[in-house]
Design an enzyme around this catalytic site. Structure first.
Site, PDB file in Angstrom:
ATOM      1  N   LYS A   1       0.765  -1.227   0.103  1.00 52.83           N
ATOM      2  CA  LYS A   1       0.030  -0.094  -0.058  1.00 52.83           C
ATOM      3  C   LYS A   1       0.852   1.405  -0.157  1.00 52.83           C
ATOM      4  O   LYS A   1       0.492   2.293  -0.461  1.00 52.83           O
ATOM      5  CB  LYS A   1      -1.068  -0.031   1.299  1.00 52.83           C
ATOM      6  CG  LYS A   1      -1.876  -1.180   1.236  1.00 52.83           C
ATOM      7  CD  LYS A   1      -2.702  -1.617   0.131  1.00 52.83           C
ATOM      8  CE  LYS A   1      -3.129  -2.866  -0.041  1.00 52.83           C
ATOM      9  NZ  LYS A   1      -3.739  -3.442  -1.292  1.00 52.83           N
TER      10      LYS A   1
ATOM     11  N   GLU B   1      -2.327   7.891   7.548  1.00 55.11           N
ATOM     12  CA  GLU B   1      -3.252   8.896   6.731  1.00 55.11           C
ATOM     13  C   GLU B   1      -3.880   9.556   7.647  1.00 55.11           C
ATOM     14  O   GLU B   1      -4.302   9.187   8.923  1.00 55.11           O
ATOM     15  CB  GLU B   1      -4.044   7.661   5.973  1.00 55.11           C
ATOM     16  CG  GLU B   1      -3.356   7.277   4.557  1.00 55.11           C
ATOM     17  CD  GLU B   1      -4.436   6.565   3.770  1.00 55.11           C
ATOM     18  OE1 GLU B   1      -5.569   6.514   4.247  1.00 55.11           O
ATOM     19  OE2 GLU B   1      -4.016   5.718   2.674  1.00 55.11           O
TER      20      GLU B   1
ATOM     21  N   ARG C   1      -8.000  -7.793  -9.018  1.00 56.13           N
ATOM     22  CA  ARG C   1      -8.446  -9.184  -9.194  1.00 56.13           C
ATOM     23  C   ARG C   1      -9.881  -8.951  -9.728  1.00 56.13           C
ATOM     24  O   ARG C   1     -10.551  -7.779  -9.725  1.00 56.13           O
ATOM     25  CB  ARG C   1      -8.489 -10.036  -7.903  1.00 56.13           C
ATOM     26  CG  ARG C   1      -9.382  -9.247  -6.844  1.00 56.13           C
ATOM     27  CD  ARG C   1      -9.809  -9.891  -5.697  1.00 56.13           C
ATOM     28  NE  ARG C   1     -10.516  -9.067  -4.690  1.00 56.13           N
ATOM     29  CZ  ARG C   1     -10.127  -8.390  -4.062  1.00 56.13           C
ATOM     30  NH1 ARG C   1      -8.937  -7.924  -3.775  1.00 56.13           N
ATOM     31  NH2 ARG C   1     -11.040  -7.541  -3.224  1.00 56.13           N
TER      32      ARG C   1
HETATM   33  C1  MV4 Z   1      -9.935   4.634   5.690  1.00 57.14           C
HETATM   34  C2  MV4 Z   1     -10.791   5.220   6.498  1.00 57.14           C
HETATM   35  C3  MV4 Z   1     -10.889   6.644   6.838  1.00 57.14           C
HETATM   36  N1  MV4 Z   1      -9.752   7.248   6.670  1.00 57.14           N
HETATM   37  N2  MV4 Z   1      -8.872   5.458   5.739  1.00 57.14           N
HETATM   38  C4  MV4 Z   1     -11.336   0.283   5.595  1.00 57.14           C
HETATM   39  C5  MV4 Z   1     -10.983  -0.644   4.411  1.00 57.14           C
HETATM   40  C6  MV4 Z   1      -9.664  -0.505   3.962  1.00 57.14           C
HETATM   41  N3  MV4 Z   1      -9.700  -0.735   2.434  1.00 57.14           N
HETATM   42  C7  MV4 Z   1      -9.609   1.232   4.279  1.00 57.14           C
HETATM   43  N4  MV4 Z   1     -10.738   1.495   5.138  1.00 57.14           N
HETATM   44  C8  MV4 Z   1     -10.997   2.871   5.381  1.00 57.14           C
HETATM   45  N5  MV4 Z   1      -9.680   3.399   5.233  1.00 57.14           N
HETATM   46  C9  MV4 Z   1      -8.777   6.700   5.989  1.00 57.14           C
HETATM   47  N6  MV4 Z   1      -7.688   7.530   5.950  1.00 57.14           N
HETATM   48  C10 MV4 Z   1     -12.058   4.472   6.338  1.00 57.14           C
HETATM   49  C11 MV4 Z   1     -12.033   2.963   6.143  1.00 57.14           C
HETATM   50  C12 MV4 Z   1     -13.170   2.362   6.353  1.00 57.14           C
HETATM   51  C13 MV4 Z   1     -13.921   1.737   5.348  1.00 57.14           C
HETATM   52  C14 MV4 Z   1     -13.573   2.098   3.990  1.00 57.14           C
HETATM   53  C15 MV4 Z   1     -14.243   1.406   3.052  1.00 57.14           C
HETATM   54  C16 MV4 Z   1     -15.543   1.116   3.147  1.00 57.14           C
HETATM   55  C17 MV4 Z   1     -15.913   0.773   4.774  1.00 57.14           C
HETATM   56  C18 MV4 Z   1     -15.206   1.125   5.566  1.00 57.14           C
HETATM   57  C19 MV4 Z   1     -15.554   0.812   6.861  1.00 57.14           C
HETATM   58  C20 MV4 Z   1     -14.912   1.469   7.882  1.00 57.14           C
HETATM   59  C21 MV4 Z   1     -13.657   2.242   7.661  1.00 57.14           C
END
Ligand code: MV4
Length: 472
Positions: free
Chosen positions: A115, A199, A291
C-alpha cells in the site's frame, strides 16, 4: 483462443467463470477439495479434479494446480477472487510453465499489494491520495511528528494490509503512541513486512470504486462506478451501481483518475480502483484490487458487458473491442450478498443442510449462487452462498425489485442474511440513497426484523383467539 481453462477457485465464482467459458465455447476444469465433492460448480464444469489434502490447502497449492493443468492440457487459469488471486508467486509459476494467468502481471499485483508503493505511484501519477506519509514510518517519534503535520484523527495502516486489515485509528497523540506500537507489532506477524504508514482519518467516507478493463496493447477503459459503502467490519453487504451521490462531472473526473491510476500500474486485465469520498465530495485513492471482485455483477448489469469473458479475451491477447465512448450506464443495479450467517448473533456463520430452496426470478433478476436443495453447506469456507443481483431502469424500481426478489427467496435449514437485507430494502435512509461507511453501525434498528418461524407468540395468540371464538 484458449483450449481449456482451469478455475482455481470454488463456490459461486467458479460457477460464474464456468458460465463464461461455456458461452465462449472453451472447456472448463474445476478443482475441488473433499469437502466440496457435492458442490454445484463441480457438477457444472466439463472436468473436475480433487485437490487436497485439506479443505483450504488444495486450493492454495500452486505447484499441484499448475502440474495438474499441464497434465490435462490446460493453457489458462482463472484464479477468481481470494485464494491465489493476488499471490505474486502464482502468475510467476504459470508463466514459467507456459500457462496464461487470467489476470494482471505479477509486477502489478506486487506493486498494488504494497500500500505504500501504491500510494507513492499514485502521487507520482497525479492521482489524489488521502493526505498522509509518503514513506513507511519507522519510529513512534516520527509518527508523532507526521501526525502533527497531517492533523488528527490519524489512521495507522499496514503496508501489507488492505481490505480493512491492519488498521488502527488514533484521536490524539496519546492514542497514537499505542496505536502505532500495536499496529507495528501486529503487522510483522500478519503480513511479513512490519512497515506502517499514516493517513488522515476520514470520518464516515463513502466507498466508491471504479471498474477498470485493460488489454495487453495499451487500451484501458473504465466501466463506471460502484458504491460499496454498506459494509460491516469490512465485509460488504450490499453493493450498487452506479453510485447515487456523485454528479456526472465528478464521475467523469474520477473515471479519468482511475484510468490514470491503472496506467501508472502498467495494468492489464480487470481491476478496481477504490476511492474514499468525503462529505465535501473530495475523492482520494485508497487501494487497487488486482482481481475480479465479488461485486462485479452490478457493473455487468448496468453496462451489459460480461467482465469474465473480457478477462479471458484480453488475457488471450485480444484487442479490447470496447471504446470508452461506447460504455453507457443504464439504470441501476443492486447486489445483496446472501450469506449463511445469523445477523442477530453477530453474523455468526451457520452451516448444514439446505432443506428447502426456491429462488426468485422474473424481469431484471440474476442469481449467482452455489447451493441447491439438500446441499450441505460446509463450515470451512466463506459463508457467501448466493449473490442476488437486480437491475431496474430507475433506483426506485431497482429497490422495489430487490425487495420483491428477497420476498420470493426461500432458503431453509440454515439461517441466512435474507431477512436482514429485506429490512435494509425497507429502510428510508437506504431508499433515499443516504448511506456511507457508517450506515450499519449507526442504525441498530436494522436488527429489528423477524426470522422465518420466529413469531410463535403470534401463532399462539391467533390460535387462542380462534379457540375462544369457537369455544374449543
Ligand atoms: C480509511 C478510512 C478513513 N480514513 N482510511 C477500510 C477498508 C480499507 N480498504 C480502508 N478502510 C478505511 N480506510 C482513512 N484514511 C475508513 C476506512 C473504512 C472503510 C472503507 C471502505 C469501506 C468501509 C469502511 C468501513 C470502515 C472504515
Amino acid at each position: 483462443m484458449f483450449k481449456k481453462i482451469l478455475i482455481a477457485n470454488r463456490g459461486e465464482i467458479a460457477t460464474r467463470i464456468i458460465r463464461a467459458c461455456k458461452e465462449l465455447g472453451i472447456p472448463s476444469v474445476a478443482i475441488y477439495s473433499e469437502e466440496d465433492s457435492n458442490a454445484l460448480y463441480v457438477k457444472k464444469a466439463d472436468e473436475a479434479y480433487m485437490v487436497g489434502p485439506g479443505p483450504i490447502e488444495g486450493y492454495m497449492n500452486i505447484h499441484r494446480i499448475v502440474d495438474l493443468a499441464m497434465k490435462i492440457g490446460v493453457d489458462a487459469i482463472h484464479p477468481g477472487y481470494g485464494f491465489l488471486s493476488e499471490k505474486v508467486r502464482f502468475p510467476l509459476l504459470c508463466e514459467k510453465k507456459g500457462i496464461t494467468f487470467i489476470g494482471p502481471s505479477a509486477q502489478s499485483i506486487m506493486e498494488m499489494g504494497d500500500k505504500v508503493k501504491a500510494r507513492k505511484l499514485m502521487m507520482k501519477a497525479g492521482v489524489p491520495v488521502v493526505p498522509g506519509t509518503e514513506d513507511p514510518v519507522d519510529t513512534v517519534e516520527d509518527a508523532l511528528m507526521w501526525a502533527e503535520k497531517i492533523g488528527y484523527p490519524i489512521m495507522v495502516k499496514a503496508a501489507g494490509g488492505g481490505g480493512g486489515r491492519g488498521l488502527r485509528m488514533a484521536e490524539d497523540a496519546k492514542a497514537l503512541k499505542g496505536a502505532y506500537e500495536t499496529a507495528k507489532s501486529e503487522t510483522k506477524a500478519a503480513f511479513g513486512s512490519s512497515d506502517v504508514f499514516l493517513e488522515k482519518y476520514l470520518v464516515r467516507p463513502h466507498h466508491i470504486e471504479f471498474q477498470i478493463l485493460a488489454d495487453k496493447h495499451g487500451n484501458i477503459i473504465h466501466l463506471g462506478d460502484r458504491d460499496c459503502s454498506i459494509q460491516r467490519r469490512h465485509q460488504k453487504l450490499v453493493e450498487i451501481a452506479p453510485s447515487l451521490i456523485l454528479d456526472d462531472k465528478l464521475k467523469d473526473t474520477m473515471g479519468k483518475a482511475a484510468i490514470k491510476a491503472a496506467k501508472a500500474a502498467n495494468y492489464t486485465n480487470a481491476g478496481t480502483i477504490e476511492f474514499l469520498v468525503d462529505d465535501d465530495r473530495n475523492f482520494y485513492f485508497l487501494e487497487m484490487n488486482t482481481r475480479i471482485q465479488v461485486e462485479h455483477p452490478v457493473t455487468e448489469q448496468v453496462t451489459g458487458i460480461d467482465l469474465i469473458k473480457k478477462q479471458i479475451e484480453v488475457a488471450a491477447g485480444k484487442v479490447l473491442d470496447i471504446k470508452q465512448k461506447d460504455v453507457k450506464l443504464q439504470g441501476f443495479s443492486i447486489e445483496c450478498r446472501i450469506c449463511s450467517e445469523d445477523p442477530k448473533n453477530n453474523f455468526m456463520p451457520n452451516s448444514g443442510r439446505v432443506t428447502a430452496y426456491y429462488s426468485p426470478g422474473g424481469i431484471g433478476v440474476r442469481i449467482d449462487g452455489s447451493i441447491y436443495k439438500d446441499y450441505v453447506i460446509p463450515d470451512c469456507y466463506d459463508s457467501l452462498i448466493v449473490k442476488l443481483i437486480v437491475h431496474g431502469s430507475t433506483w426506485e424500481e431497482a429497490v422495489a425489485r430487490m425487495k420483491r426478489s428477497l420476498d420470493e427467496f426461500v432458503i431453509r435449514g440454515v439461517k441466512t442474511t435474507i431477512p436482514f437485507h429485506q429490512r435494509i430494502m425497507s429502510d428510508e435512509d437506504f431508499k433515499n440513497g443516504d448511506f456511507d461507511t457508517g450506515y450499519i453501525d449507526r442504525k441498530p434498528e436494522l436488527m429489528d426484523y423477524y426470522e422465518y418461524g420466529e413469531r410463535t407468540d403470534l401463532v399462539a395468540a391467533v390460535s387462542a383467539a380462534i379457540a375462544a371464538h369457537y369455544g374449543f
